[in-house]
Design a protein around this motif. Structure first.
Motif, PDB file in Angstrom:
ATOM      1  N   MET A   1      -4.701   6.287  18.367  1.00 14.93           N
ATOM      2  CA  MET A   1      -4.662   5.559  17.109  1.00 14.93           C
ATOM      3  C   MET A   1      -5.276   4.172  17.329  1.00 14.93           C
ATOM      4  O   MET A   1      -4.980   3.498  18.294  1.00 14.93           O
ATOM      5  CB  MET A   1      -3.223   5.434  16.620  1.00 14.93           C
ATOM      6  N   ARG A   2      -6.110   3.757  16.422  1.00 18.21           N
ATOM      7  CA  ARG A   2      -6.761   2.454  16.525  1.00 18.21           C
ATOM      8  C   ARG A   2      -5.746   1.334  16.295  1.00 18.21           C
ATOM      9  O   ARG A   2      -4.886   1.425  15.435  1.00 18.21           O
ATOM     10  CB  ARG A   2      -7.876   2.378  15.494  1.00 18.21           C
ATOM     11  N   LYS A   3      -5.890   0.284  17.022  1.00 17.95           N
ATOM     12  CA  LYS A   3      -4.975  -0.848  16.904  1.00 17.95           C
ATOM     13  C   LYS A   3      -5.622  -1.969  16.097  1.00 17.95           C
ATOM     14  O   LYS A   3      -6.779  -2.307  16.305  1.00 17.95           O
ATOM     15  CB  LYS A   3      -4.600  -1.383  18.286  1.00 17.95           C
ATOM     16  N   TYR A   4      -4.860  -2.537  15.182  1.00 17.87           N
ATOM     17  CA  TYR A   4      -5.276  -3.702  14.410  1.00 17.87           C
ATOM     18  C   TYR A   4      -4.314  -4.840  14.701  1.00 17.87           C
ATOM     19  O   TYR A   4      -3.193  -4.617  15.146  1.00 17.87           O
ATOM     20  CB  TYR A   4      -5.249  -3.398  12.906  1.00 17.87           C
ATOM     21  N   THR A   5      -4.755  -6.049  14.436  1.00 22.85           N
ATOM     22  CA  THR A   5      -3.881  -7.211  14.551  1.00 22.85           C
ATOM     23  C   THR A   5      -3.744  -7.833  13.170  1.00 22.85           C
ATOM     24  O   THR A   5      -4.483  -7.491  12.248  1.00 22.85           O
ATOM     25  CB  THR A   5      -4.453  -8.264  15.525  1.00 22.85           C
ATOM     26  N   ILE A   6      -2.833  -8.760  13.036  1.00 25.13           N
ATOM     27  CA  ILE A   6      -2.588  -9.414  11.753  1.00 25.13           C
ATOM     28  C   ILE A   6      -3.829 -10.153  11.272  1.00 25.13           C
ATOM     29  O   ILE A   6      -4.065 -10.254  10.065  1.00 25.13           O
ATOM     30  CB  ILE A   6      -1.351 -10.332  11.829  1.00 25.13           C
ATOM     31  N   SER A   7      -4.664 -10.620  12.180  1.00 23.50           N
ATOM     32  CA  SER A   7      -5.879 -11.331  11.771  1.00 23.50           C
ATOM     33  C   SER A   7      -6.919 -10.397  11.138  1.00 23.50           C
ATOM     34  O   SER A   7      -7.828 -10.868  10.465  1.00 23.50           O
ATOM     35  CB  SER A   7      -6.483 -12.080  12.962  1.00 23.50           C
ATOM     36  N   TYR A  16      -4.726   3.054   5.253  1.00 26.43           N
ATOM     37  CA  TYR A  16      -4.183   4.374   5.536  1.00 26.43           C
ATOM     38  C   TYR A  16      -3.245   4.194   6.711  1.00 26.43           C
ATOM     39  O   TYR A  16      -3.512   3.388   7.608  1.00 26.43           O
ATOM     40  CB  TYR A  16      -5.276   5.354   5.963  1.00 26.43           C
ATOM     41  N   PHE A  17      -2.174   4.972   6.753  1.00 22.53           N
ATOM     42  CA  PHE A  17      -1.219   4.855   7.841  1.00 22.53           C
ATOM     43  C   PHE A  17      -0.622   6.217   8.145  1.00 22.53           C
ATOM     44  O   PHE A  17      -0.787   7.164   7.385  1.00 22.53           O
ATOM     45  CB  PHE A  17      -0.098   3.873   7.483  1.00 22.53           C
ATOM     46  N   TYR A  25      -0.077   9.973   0.970  1.00 21.37           N
ATOM     47  CA  TYR A  25      -0.623  10.631  -0.220  1.00 21.37           C
ATOM     48  C   TYR A  25      -2.148  10.740  -0.184  1.00 21.37           C
ATOM     49  O   TYR A  25      -2.781  10.963  -1.188  1.00 21.37           O
ATOM     50  CB  TYR A  25      -0.216   9.924  -1.518  1.00 21.37           C
ATOM     51  N   ASP A  26      -2.754  10.582   0.999  1.00 22.27           N
ATOM     52  CA  ASP A  26      -4.213  10.594   1.146  1.00 22.27           C
ATOM     53  C   ASP A  26      -4.894   9.580   0.234  1.00 22.27           C
ATOM     54  O   ASP A  26      -6.005   9.782  -0.229  1.00 22.27           O
ATOM     55  CB  ASP A  26      -4.786  11.989   0.902  1.00 22.27           C
ATOM     56  N   LEU A  27      -4.212   8.472  -0.034  1.00 15.52           N
ATOM     57  CA  LEU A  27      -4.743   7.382  -0.844  1.00 15.52           C
ATOM     58  C   LEU A  27      -4.561   6.080  -0.064  1.00 15.52           C
ATOM     59  O   LEU A  27      -3.674   5.957   0.769  1.00 15.52           O
ATOM     60  CB  LEU A  27      -3.986   7.263  -2.171  1.00 15.52           C
ATOM     61  N   PHE A  28      -5.422   5.117  -0.339  1.00 15.58           N
ATOM     62  CA  PHE A  28      -5.244   3.794   0.256  1.00 15.58           C
ATOM     63  C   PHE A  28      -4.087   3.082  -0.428  1.00 15.58           C
ATOM     64  O   PHE A  28      -4.015   3.044  -1.652  1.00 15.58           O
ATOM     65  CB  PHE A  28      -6.509   2.938   0.087  1.00 15.58           C
ATOM     66  N   TRP A  29      -3.185   2.534   0.353  1.00 19.38           N
ATOM     67  CA  TRP A  29      -2.123   1.683  -0.144  1.00 19.38           C
ATOM     68  C   TRP A  29      -2.632   0.255  -0.113  1.00 19.38           C
ATOM     69  O   TRP A  29      -3.426  -0.104   0.739  1.00 19.38           O
ATOM     70  CB  TRP A  29      -0.889   1.799   0.734  1.00 19.38           C
ATOM     71  N   THR A  30      -2.165  -0.588  -1.020  1.00 22.89           N
ATOM     72  CA  THR A  30      -2.607  -1.980  -1.101  1.00 22.89           C
ATOM     73  C   THR A  30      -1.606  -2.892  -0.411  1.00 22.89           C
ATOM     74  O   THR A  30      -0.400  -2.789  -0.635  1.00 22.89           O
ATOM     75  CB  THR A  30      -2.760  -2.400  -2.572  1.00 22.89           C
ATOM     76  N   ILE A  31      -2.114  -3.789   0.423  1.00 22.30           N
ATOM     77  CA  ILE A  31      -1.267  -4.774   1.085  1.00 22.30           C
ATOM     78  C   ILE A  31      -0.882  -5.835   0.062  1.00 22.30           C
ATOM     79  O   ILE A  31      -1.749  -6.451  -0.550  1.00 22.30           O
ATOM     80  CB  ILE A  31      -1.998  -5.423   2.269  1.00 22.30           C
ATOM     81  N   ILE A  32       0.425  -6.019  -0.145  1.00 22.35           N
ATOM     82  CA  ILE A  32       0.870  -7.000  -1.141  1.00 22.35           C
ATOM     83  C   ILE A  32       1.478  -8.243  -0.490  1.00 22.35           C
ATOM     84  O   ILE A  32       1.589  -9.271  -1.140  1.00 22.35           O
ATOM     85  CB  ILE A  32       1.838  -6.390  -2.175  1.00 22.35           C
ATOM     86  N   SER A  33       1.888  -8.146   0.782  1.00 18.62           N
ATOM     87  CA  SER A  33       2.359  -9.339   1.488  1.00 18.62           C
ATOM     88  C   SER A  33       2.340  -9.090   2.994  1.00 18.62           C
ATOM     89  O   SER A  33       2.366  -7.954   3.447  1.00 18.62           O
ATOM     90  CB  SER A  33       3.765  -9.752   1.046  1.00 18.62           C
ATOM     91  N   ILE A  60      -1.014   1.626  11.235  1.00 22.78           N
ATOM     92  CA  ILE A  60      -2.241   1.651  10.434  1.00 22.78           C
ATOM     93  C   ILE A  60      -3.357   2.297  11.237  1.00 22.78           C
ATOM     94  O   ILE A  60      -3.579   1.945  12.390  1.00 22.78           O
ATOM     95  CB  ILE A  60      -2.660   0.221  10.034  1.00 22.78           C
ATOM     96  N   TYR A  61      -4.073   3.251  10.622  1.00 23.10           N
ATOM     97  CA  TYR A  61      -5.226   3.806  11.323  1.00 23.10           C
ATOM     98  C   TYR A  61      -6.544   3.552  10.615  1.00 23.10           C
ATOM     99  O   TYR A  61      -7.607   3.853  11.159  1.00 23.10           O
ATOM    100  CB  TYR A  61      -5.044   5.292  11.640  1.00 23.10           C
TER     101      TYR A  61
END
Length: 66
Positions: A1-7, A16-17, A25-33, A60-61
């Protein structure tokens, strides 16, 4: 799995996660905070799916910049 950072992440981006207890749900979720350096809050409200959860960054992938 690819790693991301907060930056790598900004409010409004889509993600996607993969976790055992929640379907993306095979949909992009939106980051709200951004809760802290390891946790974000995301939501989905489209195509009949409506939900909001907290998510660890390591789950997150894929990020879609918006």
């Amino acid at each position: 799995m690819r790693k991301y950072t907060i930056s790598d992440i900004k409010v409004g981006d889509g993600v996607y996660f993969k976790v055992k207890w929640q379907n993306n749900y095979d949909l992009f979720w939106t980051i709200i905070s951004i809760y802290d350096e390891n946790t974000i809050e995301i939501e989905i409200d489209e195509m009949g799916a409506k939900d909001k959860i907290f998510l660890k960054i390591q789950d997150i992938y894929l990020i879609e910049k918006r």
